[in-house]
Write a protein that holds these residues in place. Structure first.
Motif, PDB file in Angstrom:
ATOM      1  N   ALA A 183       0.818  -1.216   0.000  1.00 42.47           N
ATOM      2  CA  ALA A 183       0.000   0.000   0.000  1.00 42.47           C
ATOM      3  C   ALA A 183       0.846   1.258   0.000  1.00 42.47           C
ATOM      4  O   ALA A 183       0.322   2.360   0.051  1.00 42.47           O
ATOM      5  CB  ALA A 183      -0.930  -0.008   1.210  1.00 42.47           C
ATOM      6  N   ASP A 184       2.176   1.101  -0.039  1.00 40.67           N
ATOM      7  CA  ASP A 184       3.082   2.243  -0.005  1.00 40.67           C
ATOM      8  C   ASP A 184       3.440   2.701  -1.408  1.00 40.67           C
ATOM      9  O   ASP A 184       3.124   2.038  -2.397  1.00 40.67           O
ATOM     10  CB  ASP A 184       4.381   1.857   0.735  1.00 40.67           C
ATOM     11  CG  ASP A 184       4.131   1.461   2.175  1.00 40.67           C
ATOM     12  OD1 ASP A 184       3.258   2.071   2.815  1.00 40.67           O
ATOM     13  OD2 ASP A 184       4.805   0.524   2.644  1.00 40.67           O
ATOM     14  N   GLN A 185       4.135   3.840  -1.478  1.00 39.95           N
ATOM     15  CA  GLN A 185       4.654   4.302  -2.768  1.00 39.95           C
ATOM     16  C   GLN A 185       5.683   3.295  -3.286  1.00 39.95           C
ATOM     17  O   GLN A 185       6.414   2.689  -2.506  1.00 39.95           O
ATOM     18  CB  GLN A 185       5.300   5.664  -2.604  1.00 39.95           C
ATOM     19  CG  GLN A 185       4.332   6.736  -2.182  1.00 39.95           C
ATOM     20  CD  GLN A 185       5.026   8.023  -1.806  1.00 39.95           C
ATOM     21  OE1 GLN A 185       6.230   8.132  -1.814  1.00 39.95           O
ATOM     22  NE2 GLN A 185       4.233   9.023  -1.449  1.00 39.95           N
ATOM     23  N   GLY A 186       5.695   3.096  -4.608  1.00 41.05           N
ATOM     24  CA  GLY A 186       6.621   2.146  -5.204  1.00 41.05           C
ATOM     25  C   GLY A 186       6.161   0.701  -5.120  1.00 41.05           C
ATOM     26  O   GLY A 186       6.957  -0.214  -5.334  1.00 41.05           O
ATOM     27  N   THR A 187       4.900   0.489  -4.813  1.00 39.48           N
ATOM     28  CA  THR A 187       4.343  -0.868  -4.742  1.00 39.48           C
ATOM     29  C   THR A 187       3.093  -0.963  -5.597  1.00 39.48           C
ATOM     30  O   THR A 187       2.534   0.036  -6.038  1.00 39.48           O
ATOM     31  CB  THR A 187       3.991  -1.270  -3.292  1.00 39.48           C
ATOM     32  OG1 THR A 187       2.952  -0.416  -2.801  1.00 39.48           O
ATOM     33  CG2 THR A 187       5.209  -1.186  -2.378  1.00 39.48           C
ATOM     34  N   TRP A 188       2.655  -2.188  -5.823  1.00 39.09           N
ATOM     35  CA  TRP A 188       1.431  -2.410  -6.614  1.00 39.09           C
ATOM     36  C   TRP A 188       0.348  -3.047  -5.744  1.00 39.09           C
ATOM     37  O   TRP A 188       0.635  -3.636  -4.710  1.00 39.09           O
ATOM     38  CB  TRP A 188       1.728  -3.265  -7.840  1.00 39.09           C
ATOM     39  CG  TRP A 188       2.268  -4.641  -7.541  1.00 39.09           C
ATOM     40  CD1 TRP A 188       3.580  -5.000  -7.450  1.00 39.09           C
ATOM     41  CD2 TRP A 188       1.507  -5.821  -7.298  1.00 39.09           C
ATOM     42  NE1 TRP A 188       3.677  -6.335  -7.155  1.00 39.09           N
ATOM     43  CE2 TRP A 188       2.432  -6.861  -7.067  1.00 39.09           C
ATOM     44  CE3 TRP A 188       0.159  -6.105  -7.253  1.00 39.09           C
ATOM     45  CZ2 TRP A 188       2.026  -8.162  -6.794  1.00 39.09           C
ATOM     46  CZ3 TRP A 188      -0.253  -7.410  -6.970  1.00 39.09           C
ATOM     47  CH2 TRP A 188       0.683  -8.422  -6.762  1.00 39.09           C
TER      48      TRP A 188
END
Length: 92
Positions: free
Chosen positions: A86-91
């Motif tokens: 759920a963070d930036q840089g994830t899908w």
């Protein structure tokens, strides 16, 4: 969820992703019109936290995958070795 090749997921841009995308687009905008061989990267500015659709193009076991991110423009972004989250840089 285990990613499978061809699946469409949502990818959240990190600060580094947005900087790389915008840099490519700025490089093209500043290139001389006579410079051939440049691939024109044109589109709306990318920002940290933007969410875009992405296709899974390779998997590495678990939730790690390489993604082709479909940007708001005529280009894509290759996000390598990204995991679900759920963070930036994830899908998701």
């Amino acid at each position: 969820m285990l990613p499978t090749i061809g699946r469409i997921v949502h990818y959240t841009l990190s600060e580094q992703d947005a900087e790389a995308i915008n840099r490519r687009r700025e490089d093209f905008a500043e290139a001389p019109a006579t410079n051939t061989g440049f691939v024109g990267h044109v589109g709306n500015p990318a920002s940290t936290g933007d969410i875009y659709p992405a296709m899974v193009v390779n998997t590495f076991g678990g939730t790690a995958a390489n993604l082709q991110v479909f940007l708001d423009g005529n280009d894509t972004y290759w996000a390598t070795s990204r995991v679900e989250g759920a963070d930036q840089g994830t899908w998701a």
